[in-house]
Write a protein that holds these residues in place. Structure first.
Motif, PDB file in Angstrom:
ATOM      1  N   GLN A  49      72.061  43.017 101.094  1.00 43.02           N
ATOM      2  CA  GLN A  49      72.484  43.652 101.248  1.00 43.02           C
ATOM      3  C   GLN A  49      71.290  44.639 100.260  1.00 43.02           C
ATOM      4  O   GLN A  49      71.354  45.646 100.571  1.00 43.02           O
ATOM      5  CB  GLN A  49      73.597  43.790  99.811  1.00 43.02           C
ATOM      6  CG  GLN A  49      75.296  43.046 100.741  1.00 43.02           C
ATOM      7  CD  GLN A  49      75.187  43.412 102.075  1.00 43.02           C
ATOM      8  OE1 GLN A  49      74.964  45.144 102.218  1.00 43.02           O
ATOM      9  NE2 GLN A  49      75.808  42.883 102.573  1.00 43.02           N
ATOM     10  N   SER A  50      71.021  43.949  99.069  1.00 43.79           N
ATOM     11  CA  SER A  50      69.925  44.879  98.466  1.00 43.79           C
ATOM     12  C   SER A  50      68.998  43.722  97.616  1.00 43.79           C
ATOM     13  O   SER A  50      68.962  42.186  97.499  1.00 43.79           O
ATOM     14  CB  SER A  50      70.375  45.705  97.833  1.00 43.79           C
ATOM     15  OG  SER A  50      70.903  43.830  96.762  1.00 43.79           O
ATOM     16  N   ALA A  51      67.522  43.969  98.098  1.00 40.87           N
ATOM     17  CA  ALA A  51      66.462  43.669  96.853  1.00 40.87           C
ATOM     18  C   ALA A  51      65.390  43.775  96.368  1.00 40.87           C
ATOM     19  O   ALA A  51      64.223  44.556  96.565  1.00 40.87           O
ATOM     20  CB  ALA A  51      66.053  42.501  98.589  1.00 40.87           C
ATOM     21  N   SER A  52      65.905  44.647  95.119  1.00 41.58           N
ATOM     22  CA  SER A  52      65.418  45.181  94.156  1.00 41.58           C
ATOM     23  C   SER A  52      64.291  44.047  93.250  1.00 41.58           C
ATOM     24  O   SER A  52      65.018  43.504  92.603  1.00 41.58           O
ATOM     25  CB  SER A  52      66.331  46.417  93.363  1.00 41.58           C
ATOM     26  OG  SER A  52      67.778  45.732  92.669  1.00 41.58           O
ATOM     27  N   VAL A  53      63.305  45.298  92.620  1.00 38.58           N
ATOM     28  CA  VAL A  53      62.315  44.676  91.578  1.00 38.58           C
ATOM     29  C   VAL A  53      63.362  45.048  90.141  1.00 38.58           C
ATOM     30  O   VAL A  53      63.607  46.368  90.003  1.00 38.58           O
ATOM     31  CB  VAL A  53      61.880  46.024  92.049  1.00 38.58           C
ATOM     32  CG1 VAL A  53      60.420  45.519  90.574  1.00 38.58           C
ATOM     33  CG2 VAL A  53      61.170  45.371  93.135  1.00 38.58           C
ATOM     34  N   GLN A  54      63.697  43.707  90.041  1.00 34.48           N
ATOM     35  CA  GLN A  54      64.384  43.235  88.236  1.00 34.48           C
ATOM     36  C   GLN A  54      63.378  43.433  87.145  1.00 34.48           C
ATOM     37  O   GLN A  54      62.650  43.964  86.074  1.00 34.48           O
ATOM     38  CB  GLN A  54      64.664  42.336  88.287  1.00 34.48           C
ATOM     39  CG  GLN A  54      65.153  42.573  86.403  1.00 34.48           C
ATOM     40  CD  GLN A  54      66.190  41.071  86.929  1.00 34.48           C
ATOM     41  OE1 GLN A  54      66.660  39.755  87.866  1.00 34.48           O
ATOM     42  NE2 GLN A  54      66.860  40.351  85.723  1.00 34.48           N
ATOM     43  N   SER A  55      61.955  42.899  87.714  1.00 33.10           N
ATOM     44  CA  SER A  55      60.614  42.266  86.588  1.00 33.10           C
ATOM     45  C   SER A  55      59.258  42.693  87.758  1.00 33.10           C
ATOM     46  O   SER A  55      59.436  42.054  88.573  1.00 33.10           O
ATOM     47  CB  SER A  55      60.685  41.699  86.199  1.00 33.10           C
ATOM     48  OG  SER A  55      59.517  41.558  84.877  1.00 33.10           O
TER      49      SER A  55
ATOM     50  N   LEU B 283      52.584  42.314  88.718  1.00 30.21           N
ATOM     51  CA  LEU B 283      51.273  42.461  89.609  1.00 30.21           C
ATOM     52  C   LEU B 283      50.164  41.393  89.134  1.00 30.21           C
ATOM     53  O   LEU B 283      50.362  41.651  87.918  1.00 30.21           O
ATOM     54  CB  LEU B 283      50.161  44.026  89.863  1.00 30.21           C
ATOM     55  CG  LEU B 283      51.925  44.881  90.203  1.00 30.21           C
ATOM     56  CD1 LEU B 283      51.272  46.309  90.919  1.00 30.21           C
ATOM     57  CD2 LEU B 283      52.772  44.380  91.524  1.00 30.21           C
ATOM     58  N   GLY B 284      50.074  40.275  90.148  1.00 31.41           N
ATOM     59  CA  GLY B 284      48.449  39.168  88.735  1.00 31.41           C
ATOM     60  C   GLY B 284      49.582  38.094  88.591  1.00 31.41           C
ATOM     61  O   GLY B 284      49.293  37.412  88.352  1.00 31.41           O
ATOM     62  N   GLY B 285      51.014  38.111  88.516  1.00 26.88           N
ATOM     63  CA  GLY B 285      51.483  37.471  87.809  1.00 26.88           C
ATOM     64  C   GLY B 285      52.527  36.877  88.877  1.00 26.88           C
ATOM     65  O   GLY B 285      52.459  36.605  89.883  1.00 26.88           O
ATOM     66  N   THR B 286      53.937  36.635  88.295  1.00 28.26           N
ATOM     67  CA  THR B 286      54.983  36.037  88.874  1.00 28.26           C
ATOM     68  C   THR B 286      56.431  37.432  88.459  1.00 28.26           C
ATOM     69  O   THR B 286      56.509  37.136  87.333  1.00 28.26           O
ATOM     70  CB  THR B 286      56.152  35.167  88.438  1.00 28.26           C
ATOM     71  OG1 THR B 286      54.449  33.818  88.476  1.00 28.26           O
ATOM     72  CG2 THR B 286      56.832  34.778  89.031  1.00 28.26           C
ATOM     73  N   SER B 287      56.528  38.570  89.665  1.00 24.29           N
ATOM     74  CA  SER B 287      57.807  39.696  89.230  1.00 24.29           C
ATOM     75  C   SER B 287      59.494  38.975  90.322  1.00 24.29           C
ATOM     76  O   SER B 287      59.785  37.724  90.665  1.00 24.29           O
ATOM     77  CB  SER B 287      57.575  40.448  89.921  1.00 24.29           C
ATOM     78  OG  SER B 287      56.029  40.445  90.798  1.00 24.29           O
ATOM     79  N   LEU B 288      60.437  39.020  89.101  1.00 23.54           N
ATOM     80  CA  LEU B 288      61.709  38.833  89.592  1.00 23.54           C
ATOM     81  C   LEU B 288      62.190  40.057  90.331  1.00 23.54           C
ATOM     82  O   LEU B 288      62.394  41.542  90.452  1.00 23.54           O
ATOM     83  CB  LEU B 288      62.162  38.760  88.005  1.00 23.54           C
ATOM     84  CG  LEU B 288      61.828  38.009  87.014  1.00 23.54           C
ATOM     85  CD1 LEU B 288      62.684  37.975  85.779  1.00 23.54           C
ATOM     86  CD2 LEU B 288      61.902  36.165  87.425  1.00 23.54           C
ATOM     87  N   LEU B 289      62.797  39.967  91.614  1.00 23.26           N
ATOM     88  CA  LEU B 289      63.664  40.142  92.683  1.00 23.26           C
ATOM     89  C   LEU B 289      65.331  40.247  92.092  1.00 23.26           C
ATOM     90  O   LEU B 289      65.396  38.997  91.580  1.00 23.26           O
ATOM     91  CB  LEU B 289      63.232  40.248  93.770  1.00 23.26           C
ATOM     92  CG  LEU B 289      61.410  40.925  94.150  1.00 23.26           C
ATOM     93  CD1 LEU B 289      61.337  39.978  96.168  1.00 23.26           C
ATOM     94  CD2 LEU B 289      61.809  42.186  94.348  1.00 23.26           C
ATOM     95  N   SER B 290      65.862  40.963  92.082  1.00 25.48           N
ATOM     96  CA  SER B 290      67.563  41.257  92.530  1.00 25.48           C
ATOM     97  C   SER B 290      67.607  41.172  93.714  1.00 25.48           C
ATOM     98  O   SER B 290      67.531  41.866  93.996  1.00 25.48           O
ATOM     99  CB  SER B 290      67.778  42.030  91.473  1.00 25.48           C
ATOM    100  OG  SER B 290      69.507  42.054  91.449  1.00 25.48           O
ATOM    101  N   LEU B 291      68.791  40.199  93.874  1.00 20.22           N
ATOM    102  CA  LEU B 291      68.946  39.938  95.591  1.00 20.22           C
ATOM    103  C   LEU B 291      71.015  39.864  95.640  1.00 20.22           C
ATOM    104  O   LEU B 291      71.286  39.427  94.396  1.00 20.22           O
ATOM    105  CB  LEU B 291      68.522  39.212  96.200  1.00 20.22           C
ATOM    106  CG  LEU B 291      68.305  38.303  97.418  1.00 20.22           C
ATOM    107  CD1 LEU B 291      68.290  39.768  98.735  1.00 20.22           C
ATOM    108  CD2 LEU B 291      67.722  36.690  97.817  1.00 20.22           C
ATOM    109  N   SER B 292      71.411  40.599  96.640  1.00 22.49           N
ATOM    110  CA  SER B 292      72.553  40.772  97.087  1.00 22.49           C
ATOM    111  C   SER B 292      72.434  40.391  98.370  1.00 22.49           C
ATOM    112  O   SER B 292      72.178  41.096  98.719  1.00 22.49           O
ATOM    113  CB  SER B 292      73.116  42.010  96.509  1.00 22.49           C
ATOM    114  OG  SER B 292      74.880  42.217  96.910  1.00 22.49           O
ATOM    115  N   TYR B 293      73.111  39.409  98.873  1.00 25.55           N
ATOM    116  CA  TYR B 293      73.611  39.186  99.840  1.00 25.55           C
ATOM    117  C   TYR B 293      74.975  38.362 100.301  1.00 25.55           C
ATOM    118  O   TYR B 293      75.855  38.313  99.320  1.00 25.55           O
ATOM    119  CB  TYR B 293      72.767  37.659  99.933  1.00 25.55           C
ATOM    120  CG  TYR B 293      72.396  36.305  99.335  1.00 25.55           C
ATOM    121  CD1 TYR B 293      73.171  35.650  99.804  1.00 25.55           C
ATOM    122  CD2 TYR B 293      72.051  36.390  98.488  1.00 25.55           C
ATOM    123  CE1 TYR B 293      73.083  34.215  99.765  1.00 25.55           C
ATOM    124  CE2 TYR B 293      72.724  35.453  97.542  1.00 25.55           C
ATOM    125  CZ  TYR B 293      72.744  34.667  98.402  1.00 25.55           C
ATOM    126  OH  TYR B 293      72.525  32.537  97.783  1.00 25.55           O
TER     127      TYR B 293
END
Length: 429
Positions: A363-369, A372-382
């Motif tokens: 449904q969505s894959a938005s940026v939570q945190s 750049l150059g490290g580990t980002s967090l994505l908020s996923l709804s499926y």
């Protein structure tokens, strides 16, 4: 002999009158506590998570003091860049590529003067440099050898004369963690501000709670996967005298001790400096545990979801992997998860989001945190189960690891090369 009588100082009565009025009004101690609004909550000072390099020493001579200072800061930028590059790649500073001064000026976010001596024709100083994470991450590259941890919820506990305290009041230990710049650390710290419901949810009782059910709710609320509990025990020898401190680094809901050490401040004026040093050394203990494999999230903190049956995921009626994904999706259930993905630059982030959104059922894959150059967090709804989502990403060249609400997304490795055919005249193995 003449006797002198010292006058007894008379304290003003208005605080007592005001206190008595509040108590008489029926507010009790709650009304007294409201006299000091905003006495909770210490937001992190550096919320941008810039890279930090400290202890860069320079000694430069010039025609004037300003000329010597300018030349020294230029040299400090070059040294700081090499130290940062070597730290991120696990190599020495001499292996770092050189950058022009104009490029260094664009990625430097600030210069801190730790100590300096200014003369008419000479400048001697120890400087700290802050590198902008977004701009520097693209130049460092994604081939760093330093692993990154899962998001760790920080609950700092200070033991002193008033007993153990976490977020009930603004403690010196909480302020030290707020001053700490986490951009250069491979540990992904989640630092609560300490206001709102934090004093009720994150206290000493919660840090000692062995039950996993409440921990799961808290970690999901704060966007973390595990817990670290740094502790400090302060002992004041006498008023105005030295302050001894014992630091303990705990990890996990069971309070596993990863290490401890002691420091001493010669006077109360050196308390903040000692606590800042204690935070850096505790971070080193956590980094050592991460490199040794002891700082992984507790599996009992992950809510496992049952995967769909294998017959539903891989039907034998078709050879198309995407068709099997679509058939295995349950349109009646919706789930959410937090996905960790390494993002060397903006292009890597866009590729990860595009791959997720292309999977049927997402449904969505938005940026939570963003890091750049490290580990980002994505908020996923499926929609559906986790198994079809993994298969859909695998068909697009990605690999999804983990179970429950905390997942790790990585590029799938290259397929193994086929074995060479035997020469003519020899039987096939």
């Amino acid at each position: 002999m003449t006797a002198f009588t010292l006058p007894i100082p008379v304290r003003p009565r208005w605080p007592l009158i005001a206190l008595a009025s509040l108590l008489a009004a029926g507010g009790g101690w709650y009304a007294v506590a409201q006299l000091a609004p905003g006495d909770r909550g210490v937001p992190p000072i550096d919320s941008s998570s810039n890279y930090e390099v400290t202890g860069v020493q320079v000694d430069v001579a010039g025609k004037t003091a300003d000329e010597a200072r300018t030349a020294a800061w230029r040299i400090a930028q070059r040294k700081g860049w090499k130290i940062l590059w070597g730290r991120m790649h696990g190599l020495g500073p001499d292996a770092a590529p050189g950058l022009p001064d104009s490029t260094l000026d664009s990625i430097i976010a600030g210069i801190e003067v730790e100590s300096e001596q200014v003369g008419p024709h000479r400048y001697i100083a120890t400087l700290g440099l802050l590198f902008d994470r977004a701009r520097t991450g693209e130049m460092i590259g994604s081939g760093t050898s330093t692993p990154h941890s899962a998001p760790m919820l920080v609950i700092p506990i200070q033991y002193g004369g008033a007993g153990p305290q976490t977020f009930e009041a603004r403690t010196s230990w909480q302020k030290a963690w707020a001053r700490f710049r986490t951009g250069s650390s491979p540990i992904d710290y989640v630092r609560p501000v300490g206001n709102g419901p934090d004093p009720l949810l994150l206290n000493l009782g919660q840090a000692r709670r062995p039950g996993r059910l409440w921990w799961r709710s808290l970690l999901d609320q704060y966007g973390a996967s595990d817990i670290v509990v740094p502790e400090v025990y302060l002992e004041r020898r006498y008023p105005g005298g030295p302050i001894a401190a014992r630091f303990v680094a705990r990890h996990g809901p069971d309070g596993q001790i990863l290490g401890s050490f002691g420091l001493v401040a010669t006077s109360p004026d050196g308390l903040d400096k000692m606590l800042d040093q204690g935070v850096k050394r505790i971070d080193e203990l956590y980094v050592q545990a991460l490199n040794g494999g002891d700082l992984h999230p507790d599996p009992s903190l992950t809510i496992e979801e049952p995967d769909a049956p294998a017959d539903d995921l891989l039907p034998t009626t078709t050879d198309d992997p995407l068709a099997s994904v679509i058939s295995g999706i349950d349109q009646g259930s919706q789930s959410s998860a937090t996905i960790q993905v390494e993002t060397a630059d903006v292009a890597a982030l866009d590729q990860a989001q595009s791959a997720l959104r292309a999977v049927p059922g997402v449904q969505s894959a938005s940026v939570q945190s963003l890091a750049l150059g490290g580990t980002s967090l994505l908020s996923l709804s499926y929609d559906g189960a986790l198994g079809p989502l993994k298969l859909g990403l695998q068909a697009r060249g990605w690999r999804l690891e983990g179970e429950g609400a905390s997942l790790v997304m990585r590029r799938a490795g290259p397929a193994p090369a086929p074995s060479p055919a035997p020469p003519p005249g020899q039987p096939k193995p």
